[in-house]
Structure formats: structure tokens, C-alpha cells
Scaffold this motif. Structure first.
Motif, PDB file in Angstrom:
ATOM      1  N   VAL A 136      -7.619  -2.175  -8.961  1.00 58.48           N
ATOM      2  CA  VAL A 136      -6.543  -1.304  -8.046  1.00 58.48           C
ATOM      3  C   VAL A 136      -5.600  -2.424  -7.640  1.00 58.48           C
ATOM      4  O   VAL A 136      -5.661  -3.499  -7.457  1.00 58.48           O
ATOM      5  CB  VAL A 136      -7.326  -1.012  -6.818  1.00 58.48           C
ATOM      6  N   ILE A 137      -4.163  -1.634  -7.598  1.00 56.03           N
ATOM      7  CA  ILE A 137      -3.060  -2.505  -7.426  1.00 56.03           C
ATOM      8  C   ILE A 137      -2.722  -1.482  -6.028  1.00 56.03           C
ATOM      9  O   ILE A 137      -2.476  -0.456  -6.326  1.00 56.03           O
ATOM     10  CB  ILE A 137      -1.829  -2.338  -8.304  1.00 56.03           C
ATOM     11  N   GLY A 138      -2.759  -2.267  -4.862  1.00 50.85           N
ATOM     12  CA  GLY A 138      -2.597  -1.424  -3.675  1.00 50.85           C
ATOM     13  C   GLY A 138      -1.165  -1.853  -3.392  1.00 50.85           C
ATOM     14  O   GLY A 138      -0.912  -2.930  -3.078  1.00 50.85           O
ATOM     15  N   LEU A 139      -0.301  -0.870  -3.025  1.00 48.59           N
ATOM     16  CA  LEU A 139       1.067  -1.033  -2.626  1.00 48.59           C
ATOM     17  C   LEU A 139       1.342  -0.443  -1.283  1.00 48.59           C
ATOM     18  O   LEU A 139       1.108   0.723  -0.829  1.00 48.59           O
ATOM     19  CB  LEU A 139       1.858  -0.406  -3.737  1.00 48.59           C
ATOM     20  N   ASP A 140       1.956  -1.304  -0.392  1.00 52.20           N
ATOM     21  CA  ASP A 140       2.209  -0.611   0.885  1.00 52.20           C
ATOM     22  C   ASP A 140       3.198  -1.751   1.779  1.00 52.20           C
ATOM     23  O   ASP A 140       3.491  -2.695   1.015  1.00 52.20           O
ATOM     24  CB  ASP A 140       0.946  -0.421   1.781  1.00 52.20           C
ATOM     25  N   ILE A 171      -5.461   1.201 -11.637  1.00 55.18           N
ATOM     26  CA  ILE A 171      -4.709   2.342 -10.802  1.00 55.18           C
ATOM     27  C   ILE A 171      -3.905   1.593  -9.783  1.00 55.18           C
ATOM     28  O   ILE A 171      -4.373   0.836  -9.044  1.00 55.18           O
ATOM     29  CB  ILE A 171      -5.893   3.271 -10.187  1.00 55.18           C
ATOM     30  N   LEU A 172      -2.646   2.242  -9.657  1.00 55.97           N
ATOM     31  CA  LEU A 172      -1.841   1.922  -8.637  1.00 55.97           C
ATOM     32  C   LEU A 172      -1.951   2.833  -7.489  1.00 55.97           C
ATOM     33  O   LEU A 172      -1.708   4.021  -7.692  1.00 55.97           O
ATOM     34  CB  LEU A 172      -0.416   1.926  -8.884  1.00 55.97           C
ATOM     35  N   VAL A 173      -2.184   2.562  -6.333  1.00 51.67           N
ATOM     36  CA  VAL A 173      -2.405   3.585  -5.192  1.00 51.67           C
ATOM     37  C   VAL A 173      -1.468   3.019  -4.047  1.00 51.67           C
ATOM     38  O   VAL A 173      -1.397   1.655  -3.582  1.00 51.67           O
ATOM     39  CB  VAL A 173      -3.763   3.184  -4.512  1.00 51.67           C
ATOM     40  N   THR A 174      -0.537   4.229  -3.939  1.00 50.49           N
ATOM     41  CA  THR A 174       0.642   3.600  -2.943  1.00 50.49           C
ATOM     42  C   THR A 174       0.138   4.159  -1.517  1.00 50.49           C
ATOM     43  O   THR A 174      -0.787   4.930  -1.693  1.00 50.49           O
ATOM     44  CB  THR A 174       1.924   4.454  -3.138  1.00 50.49           C
ATOM     45  N   GLY A 175       0.510   3.577  -0.571  1.00 52.36           N
ATOM     46  CA  GLY A 175      -0.060   3.796   0.962  1.00 52.36           C
ATOM     47  C   GLY A 175      -1.361   3.028   0.888  1.00 52.36           C
ATOM     48  O   GLY A 175      -2.156   3.823   1.681  1.00 52.36           O
ATOM     49  N   ALA A 208       6.809  -3.988  -9.413  1.00 55.56           N
ATOM     50  CA  ALA A 208       5.369  -3.683  -9.130  1.00 55.56           C
ATOM     51  C   ALA A 208       4.759  -3.388 -10.544  1.00 55.56           C
ATOM     52  O   ALA A 208       3.725  -3.569 -11.014  1.00 55.56           O
ATOM     53  CB  ALA A 208       4.819  -2.907  -7.968  1.00 55.56           C
ATOM     54  N   PHE A 209       5.417  -2.246 -11.076  1.00 51.95           N
ATOM     55  CA  PHE A 209       5.235  -1.677 -12.397  1.00 51.95           C
ATOM     56  C   PHE A 209       5.391  -2.733 -13.771  1.00 51.95           C
ATOM     57  O   PHE A 209       4.371  -2.680 -14.472  1.00 51.95           O
ATOM     58  CB  PHE A 209       5.933  -0.541 -12.620  1.00 51.95           C
ATOM     59  N   THR A 226      -5.710  -6.183  -6.107  1.00 54.62           N
ATOM     60  CA  THR A 226      -4.272  -6.739  -5.883  1.00 54.62           C
ATOM     61  C   THR A 226      -3.499  -5.982  -4.830  1.00 54.62           C
ATOM     62  O   THR A 226      -3.194  -4.947  -4.859  1.00 54.62           O
ATOM     63  CB  THR A 226      -3.470  -6.853  -6.946  1.00 54.62           C
ATOM     64  N   LEU A 227      -3.270  -6.790  -3.724  1.00 55.67           N
ATOM     65  CA  LEU A 227      -2.254  -6.150  -2.902  1.00 55.67           C
ATOM     66  C   LEU A 227      -0.871  -6.699  -2.995  1.00 55.67           C
ATOM     67  O   LEU A 227      -0.651  -7.646  -3.285  1.00 55.67           O
ATOM     68  CB  LEU A 227      -2.812  -6.707  -1.433  1.00 55.67           C
ATOM     69  N   VAL A 228       0.098  -5.528  -2.879  1.00 55.59           N
ATOM     70  CA  VAL A 228       1.418  -5.970  -3.178  1.00 55.59           C
ATOM     71  C   VAL A 228       2.167  -5.292  -1.899  1.00 55.59           C
ATOM     72  O   VAL A 228       2.276  -4.002  -1.777  1.00 55.59           O
ATOM     73  CB  VAL A 228       1.836  -5.167  -4.531  1.00 55.59           C
ATOM     74  N   VAL A 229       3.021  -6.209  -1.310  1.00 55.58           N
ATOM     75  CA  VAL A 229       3.781  -5.619  -0.162  1.00 55.58           C
ATOM     76  C   VAL A 229       5.113  -5.268  -0.847  1.00 55.58           C
ATOM     77  O   VAL A 229       6.006  -5.763  -1.583  1.00 55.58           O
ATOM     78  CB  VAL A 229       4.080  -6.565   0.725  1.00 55.58           C
ATOM     79  N   ALA A 230       5.523  -3.713  -0.767  1.00 52.56           N
ATOM     80  CA  ALA A 230       6.571  -3.249  -0.986  1.00 52.56           C
ATOM     81  C   ALA A 230       7.068  -2.126  -0.453  1.00 52.56           C
ATOM     82  O   ALA A 230       6.161  -1.240   0.144  1.00 52.56           O
ATOM     83  CB  ALA A 230       6.511  -3.236  -2.851  1.00 52.56           C
ATOM     84  N   ASP A 231       8.346  -1.851  -0.417  1.00 51.19           N
ATOM     85  CA  ASP A 231       8.994  -0.555   0.209  1.00 51.19           C
ATOM     86  C   ASP A 231       9.305   0.438  -0.817  1.00 51.19           C
ATOM     87  O   ASP A 231      10.147   0.287  -1.901  1.00 51.19           O
ATOM     88  CB  ASP A 231      10.138  -0.912   0.936  1.00 51.19           C
ATOM     89  N   LEU A 232       8.558   1.700  -0.746  1.00 47.71           N
ATOM     90  CA  LEU A 232       8.861   2.652  -1.949  1.00 47.71           C
ATOM     91  C   LEU A 232      10.319   3.161  -1.728  1.00 47.71           C
ATOM     92  O   LEU A 232      10.720   3.566  -2.893  1.00 47.71           O
ATOM     93  CB  LEU A 232       7.922   3.812  -1.739  1.00 47.71           C
TER      94      LEU A 232
END
Length: 324
Positions: free
Chosen positions: A29-33, A5-9, A66-67, A51-57
């Protein structure tokens, strides 16, 4: 069966709670923020499923990368500029994050065959409630920039569902509260004042009746929507079905902390002391109960008591670490 699951924020207050709940039940979990706290980094170090991913939506290339890289199976979208006052003070940024960011998520899902989006929406999409308790079919006529951007994101999801077969499910919650809430607002301000031994007297707003939702119930509702095999509806109220007033919240905290000097005078509530709130009330949760099996575990008293105890424990721990 475990999912990815990708979780934004994911570093946000609600997003991080959802991340922890997903990990606790065995999902990856892929955590994106935009960035992550030391607490989140430590959780990822200890748990290979995170997995933590630094990204700007707002940056399409970062979202689609990220996808492409992590291949999520579903998305829980919590990232947003949250709140009526912050959105009003940052209208362009709010549009970019809340609406354009959601479009980027939807496009990335379309291109990579990801079908299910659980979108954390808000009662602000309704504007003024026309009755004391409302269903999901209530007209959506937001009267705040925040509500407008969230409604736009909901509508984009409906178009992507219709045209491309995505499953975009909107979780409309209300005033979510709980331990470590990062914004100074009701009911947090009452608990903080009570524990600090300071008075908290609101000059107006005590009459506002509003569904106040403990964070654990919001997380539970989001995961129930994620797990449901087939949805007949694209929106659910995840709340308590009750609407205590702000004055009620002050009174309950005063009862839980004897000697607390808390008061909310009659009148309209203003977000950030500036923006008059829409007329509120309770969210009818019967659809979520019937379709998802959702049942809130916390009324306002139980939620405030749990928040109070957790806040006391956190303060005691911080004090012990500061003064060994």
C-alpha cells in the motif's frame, strides 16, 4: 496475487480502515495524504508493505511524483472534504479537493498506465430520493455542494474511461458509521451521550429514514470492486438495503445502554443544524450482490452494538493509560 495499491486519504477514518484491510491480506500500500497520525506512522514502521507519502491532491506535481516514484497498479480514492455541512461552509476548498484532486489522480493514472480507480462516492449525488429504495440508475440531481462535487468527480471518471480506457468504478455508500468516527453526527452522538451518562435530545430529524452502513461493510465492498476482473457497471451501492430512521438509532442505543436518555423528535434532519437534508431511503444492493458477491454483515443493531463495545474498550484502555 498481491498488488500495489495507492490509497488517497489514507490517514482518514475510512481510508485508514481500507489501508489496514489491504495490508492484512498481503497487498502493498502507498498511503497518500496531507499528513499522518502517530498510529499510521507506527503501522508503517512495523510493516514494510506500507509506504506513507505526504502529498496534496490539489498539487499536480506532488500527485504525479507519487505515481512516478511508487508505480501503483490501482487506486482507491477516499480523499475528500466529507459531509454536507463542511462542504457548504468550505465551497472553494471542497471543489479543489473533491473535484480538482480527482482530476489530478485521473491524469496521473492516464500518464502512467494505471487503469483501475475505485472511487468512494455517496448517496448525496442523487439529491432527493424519489422512492423509499433506489437503484444505481436513479437520476443524479444533487442538492448539496458536497453531492455536486462528488458527482462531478464521477463524471470526470466516465470521460476518462471513455477516452483513455480507464476503469473508474464508483462505490456509492450512505451514512457510514463505526468506532472512532471523527465527526459528531448520528449515530455516534447517541453512543457518546449514552456512555457519558448525558441526555441527547434532537429537536428534529427523527423521521429521516436513511441507509446506515457499518464501516467494515463499506471496506469489504470497496475491496470486492477492486478485485473483480471485469465490470459491466461503473457504479455499485455498498450499503445495507434498509433504511431505519434516526429515531430508530436512538431507540436501539437506548436498549443497548439501559438508562440512556436519547430521543430524536419528528421532523426533517438538518446537517450541522443548518442544512436541511435531502429525502433519503435505502440503497438497493442487489447489483453489488449479483456482480460482486457483496452481502452486508451488519444491520443497524449489530453495527451499533459492535461500535458501542469497541468504544467502551477504547475508553477503558485510554483510562488505564492515563491512570496507571
Amino acid at each position: 496475487m498481491a498488488k500495489k495499491i495507492l490509497v488517497t486519504g489514507a490517514s482518514g477514518w475510512l481510508g485508514f480502515a481500507i489501508v489496514k484491510a489491504l495490508l492484512a491480506r498481503g497487498d502493498a500500500v502507498i498511503g497518500l495524504d496531507l499528513g499522518f497520525s502517530a498510529v499510521a506512522a507506527e503501522l508503517a514502521r512495523q510493516n514494510s508493505s506500507l509506504t506513507l507519502v505526504v502529498a496534496d491532491l490539489g498539487e499536480w506535481s506532488q500527485v504525479v511524483d507519487a505515481f512516478r516514484t511508487y508505480e501503483p497498479q490501482a487506486v482507491i480514492h477516499t480523499a475528500a472534504i466529507v459531509g454536507v455541512a463542511p462542504a457548504a461552509n468550505l465551497p472553494i476548498k471542497t471543489l479543489r479537493v473533491n473535484t480538482e484532486g480527482t482530476i489530478n489522480i485521473l491524469e496521473a493514472m492516464r500518464l502512467h498506465g494505471v487503469k483501475r480507480l475505485i472511487y468512494i462516492s455517496t448517496e448525496e449525488t442523487y439529491g432527493d430520493f424519489t422512492s423509499d429504495i433506489i437503484t444505481e440508475d436513479h437520476p443524479q440531481k444533487p442538492n448539496s455542494i458536497y453531492g455536486l462535487t462528488k458527482l462531478a468527480a464521477e463524471h470526470y471518471g466516465r470521460i476518462y474511461a471513455d477516452r483513455y480506457g480507464l476503469e473508474c468504478v464508483n462505490i456509492r455508500t450512505c451514512w457510514v458509521y463505526g468506532p472512532d468516527l471523527p465527526r459528531a453526527r448520528v449515530p455516534k452522538i447517541f453512543i457518546d451521550a449514552a456512555l457519558d451518562g448525558m441526555p441527547c435530545h434532537l429537536p428534529e430529524g427523527g423521521d429521516l429514514a436513511v441507509d446506515q452502513v457499518y464501516i467494515d461493510d463499506t471496506v469489504t465492498g470497496a475491496l470486492l470492486a477492486l478485485d473483480k476482473a471485469n465490470h459491466r457497471f461503473d457504479a455499485y451501492h455498498i450499503a445495507t438495503g434498509q433504511a431505519p430512521t434516526i429515531a430508530d438509532a436512538a431507540r436501539i442505543v437506548s436498549e443497548l445502554v439501559p438508562g440512556a436518555d436519547l430521543y430524536a423528535a419528528a421532523g426533517w434532519y438538518r446537517h450541522g443544524g443548518q442544512f436541511r437534508t435531502a429525502r433519503k431511503g435505502a440503497l438497493d444492493i442487489s447489483r453489488a450482490g449479483r456482480e460482486l458477491g457483496y452481502a452486508p454483515q451488519y444491520d443497524l443493531r449489530a453495527g451499533l452494538e459492535k461500535t458501542l463495545r469497541a468504544t467502551q474498550a477504547e475508553r477503558a484502555s485510554r483510562s488505564a493509560n492515563t491512570h496507571p
